[in-house]
Structures are given as C-alpha cells and as structure tokens.
Scaffold this active site. Structure first.
Site, PDB file in Angstrom:
ATOM      1  N   ARG A 268      38.201  18.823 -20.107  1.00 23.16           N
ATOM      2  CA  ARG A 268      37.610  20.537 -20.205  1.00 23.16           C
ATOM      3  C   ARG A 268      36.703  20.736 -19.078  1.00 23.16           C
ATOM      4  NH1 ARG A 268      36.892  22.514 -26.436  1.00 23.16           N
ATOM      5  NH2 ARG A 268      35.204  23.524 -25.446  1.00 23.16           N
TER       6      ARG A 268
ATOM      7  N   LYS B 109      34.230  18.949 -34.953  1.00 26.82           N
ATOM      8  CA  LYS B 109      34.877  19.863 -35.688  1.00 26.82           C
ATOM      9  C   LYS B 109      36.508  20.120 -35.780  1.00 26.82           C
ATOM     10  CE  LYS B 109      32.413  23.392 -33.997  1.00 26.82           C
ATOM     11  NZ  LYS B 109      31.653  22.747 -32.982  1.00 26.82           N
TER      12      LYS B 109
ATOM     13  N   ARG C 179      34.992  13.239 -23.768  1.00 29.83           N
ATOM     14  CA  ARG C 179      36.154  13.615 -24.315  1.00 29.83           C
ATOM     15  C   ARG C 179      37.232  13.746 -23.433  1.00 29.83           C
ATOM     16  NH1 ARG C 179      35.426  18.623 -28.426  1.00 29.83           N
ATOM     17  NH2 ARG C 179      34.838  19.982 -26.473  1.00 29.83           N
TER      18      ARG C 179
ATOM     19  N   ARG D 260      25.718  24.701 -23.339  1.00 29.61           N
ATOM     20  CA  ARG D 260      26.447  24.896 -24.595  1.00 29.61           C
ATOM     21  C   ARG D 260      25.522  24.228 -25.827  1.00 29.61           C
ATOM     22  NH1 ARG D 260      31.690  21.744 -23.916  1.00 29.61           N
ATOM     23  NH2 ARG D 260      32.292  22.659 -25.981  1.00 29.61           N
TER      24      ARG D 260
ATOM     25  N   ARG E  15      29.827  32.181 -34.371  1.00 29.14           N
ATOM     26  CA  ARG E  15      28.784  31.593 -33.835  1.00 29.14           C
ATOM     27  C   ARG E  15      27.730  32.270 -33.516  1.00 29.14           C
ATOM     28  NH1 ARG E  15      32.690  28.235 -30.637  1.00 29.14           N
ATOM     29  NH2 ARG E  15      31.820  26.660 -29.426  1.00 29.14           N
TER      30      ARG E  15
HETATM   31  P1  AMP Z   1      34.838  25.613 -28.269  1.00 27.13           P
HETATM   32  O1  AMP Z   1      36.329  25.249 -28.132  1.00 27.13           O
HETATM   33  O2  AMP Z   1      34.658  25.966 -29.737  1.00 27.13           O
HETATM   34  O3  AMP Z   1      33.782  24.748 -27.819  1.00 27.13           O
HETATM   35  O4  AMP Z   1      34.684  27.084 -27.624  1.00 27.13           O
HETATM   36  C1  AMP Z   1      34.606  26.987 -26.129  1.00 27.13           C
HETATM   37  C2  AMP Z   1      34.130  28.183 -25.672  1.00 27.13           C
HETATM   38  O5  AMP Z   1      34.864  29.420 -26.062  1.00 27.13           O
HETATM   39  C3  AMP Z   1      32.694  28.359 -25.933  1.00 27.13           C
HETATM   40  O6  AMP Z   1      31.580  27.788 -25.068  1.00 27.13           O
HETATM   41  C4  AMP Z   1      32.464  30.000 -25.816  1.00 27.13           C
HETATM   42  O7  AMP Z   1      32.375  30.338 -24.197  1.00 27.13           O
HETATM   43  C5  AMP Z   1      33.883  30.421 -26.249  1.00 27.13           C
HETATM   44  N1  AMP Z   1      33.873  30.700 -27.782  1.00 27.13           N
HETATM   45  C6  AMP Z   1      34.566  30.193 -28.756  1.00 27.13           C
HETATM   46  N2  AMP Z   1      34.129  30.615 -29.937  1.00 27.13           N
HETATM   47  C7  AMP Z   1      33.359  31.406 -29.595  1.00 27.13           C
HETATM   48  C8  AMP Z   1      32.582  32.430 -30.711  1.00 27.13           C
HETATM   49  N3  AMP Z   1      32.927  32.579 -32.180  1.00 27.13           N
HETATM   50  N4  AMP Z   1      31.766  33.401 -30.153  1.00 27.13           N
HETATM   51  C9  AMP Z   1      31.636  33.463 -28.645  1.00 27.13           C
HETATM   52  N5  AMP Z   1      32.339  32.543 -27.935  1.00 27.13           N
HETATM   53  C10 AMP Z   1      33.120  31.595 -28.307  1.00 27.13           C
END
Ligand code: AMP
Length: 216
Positions: free
Chosen positions: A160, A13, A127, A171, A88
């Site tokens: 990360r 993404k 990554r 996740r 999400r």
């Molecule tokens: P990402 O970088 O999109 O993979 O997000 C990393 C982490 O941020 C996720 O595993 C969640 O802990 C939190 N997070 C990001 N976006 C959301 C969302 N829309 N709703 C809830 N938690 C989020």
C-alpha cells in the site's frame, strides 16, 4: 453484535476483523477499504479523498461520516457489524452514537488492540496486500507461499502506498493525536475492552474470542 475495533495502524485490526466476521456472522466495514475502492474506481469521492490517504492524513469527518452511514444503512448490517478504522476522531465517535440512538440501537463494545508503537513500523513496512481479494501478508511474519503472489487468488501482491516508511510515521502521529483519545471516550461509557495485540496472532484471536463472549 455491533462493535468498533480500535488500535493504531498495524495493530492487526484487519486480521482480527476477518476472523470475527466468520465466527459471529457479522459484516466487516472498513472505511479505509471503502475509500480505497472509491479511489480505484475513480469516483467523485475517490478524487476528493486521494490526497489525504496518500499523505497519511485523516479524511474530513463530514465525508467520512456520510460514507459510513451510507454503508451502515444497507440491509446486510441487520445481524451486526464490526467497524474497522472508524471512528478515528471524537466527532466521529459522537456522530456514531447519535446516529445509532436515532435508529434505536447502540454499540455493544469497543475492542482495542494494544500494541507498543515500536513494533508498528516494521509491521506496516513489511505488509503486502492483495489488491484483488484484500488478503494481507507480511514479508517476514506471514509470507505468502510464493513470493509476491496472493495465496488465495493468485494475484500479484502490492505494498500500500501509505505503508511506506515516510507515511507510516505520519499515520502513527495522527493516531496518537486524534484517535487514541477515543480509548477514554469508550472507557467512560464502560464499553472499552482491551486485548494485548503484541502476541502471536492465534493468541490474540483467543483473547478476542473470550472478550467477545463476555459482552454477548
Ligand atoms: P486504514 O485502511 O484504516 O489504515 O485507512 C487508510 C486511510 O484512509 C487513513 O490513513 C485515512 O487517510 C483514511 N481513513 C480511513 N478511515 C478513516 C476515518 N474513520 N476517518 C478519516 N480518515 C479515514
């Protein structure tokens, strides 16, 4: 253009979002990036959400939706945006639709990157990201020119915390339980566009371009 980008963690993404914003002159809004910036800057929000990110759990909807509107209501979103990592949950998707309606706006589409689950773990575990400029690499598929160093800004690359194998599985489970149902939500609105994300990155980019031209 107002677009949401859907797909499991590791579907690509972020990579596709970076390409789309260049071609379409829209802004990239990643709730994950916003949370990580808050954690890095040790803000009140950052302190509240750190444990959720560390454990691969979703941040509660209330905090996430407030964070999103705070960002969407800034002026630079006038020309449109691509939301990466939001919504999400069904509650987030509904809050987005309702908030847009109140503002006399609507989403143009929901673009889903479709990737089989077995390729996600190696993608995420390999990554490496630049904490300075946000560039993303992969130790095998897209290595930086110099090992461990960002091609774009020369900063040291990191993994990360939530890309470690133990958290990745969690996740992906969270995605299956909470986020995958959104595909049906947007399909029933006639807004879902699915693109095969399990191909070389330039082929995915081509397919995304074609899909976006159709909705414009
Ligand atoms: P990402 O970088 O999109 O993979 O997000 C990393 C982490 O941020 C996720 O595993 C969640 O802990 C939190 N997070 C990001 N976006 C959301 C969302 N829309 N709703 C809830 N938690 C989020």
């Amino acid at each position: 253009m107002r677009l949401v980008l859907l797909g499991p963690p590791g579907a690509g993404k972020g990579t596709q979002a970076k390409k789309i914003i260049k071609d379409w002159k829209v802004v990239h809004i990643s709730t994950g990036d916003l949370f990580r910036a808050n954690i890095k800057n040790e803000t009140e929000l950052g302190k509240k959400v750190k444990a959720y990110l560390d454990q691969g759990q979703l941040v509660p909807d209330e905090l996430t939706i407030a964070l999103l509107w705070d960002r969407l209501d800034r002026e630079d979103t006038e020309n449109g945006y691509i939301l990466d990592g939001f919504p999400r949950t069904l509650a987030q998707a509904k809050a987005l639709d309702e908030g847009l309606k109140e503002r006399g706006q609507a989403l143009d589409g929901a673009l889903a990157l479709v990737v089989p689950f077995d390729v996600l773990v190696p993608r995420l575990a390999g990554r490496r990201v630049c904490p300075e400029c946000g560039a993303s690499f992969h130790i095998k598929d897209q290595p930086p020119k110099k090992e461990g160093v960002c091609d774009l800004c020369g900063h040291e690359l990191i993994q990360r915390d939530d890309d470690r194998e133990s958290t990745v599985a969690q996740r992906i489970r969270v995605y299956e339980d909470s986020t995958a149902p959104l595909l049906d939500y947007y399909r029933s609105q006639g807004k879902l566009i699915e693109v095969d994300g399990n191909q070389p990155v330039d082929r995915v980019e081509d397919d995304v371009q074609k899909a976006l031209q159709e909705i414009q």
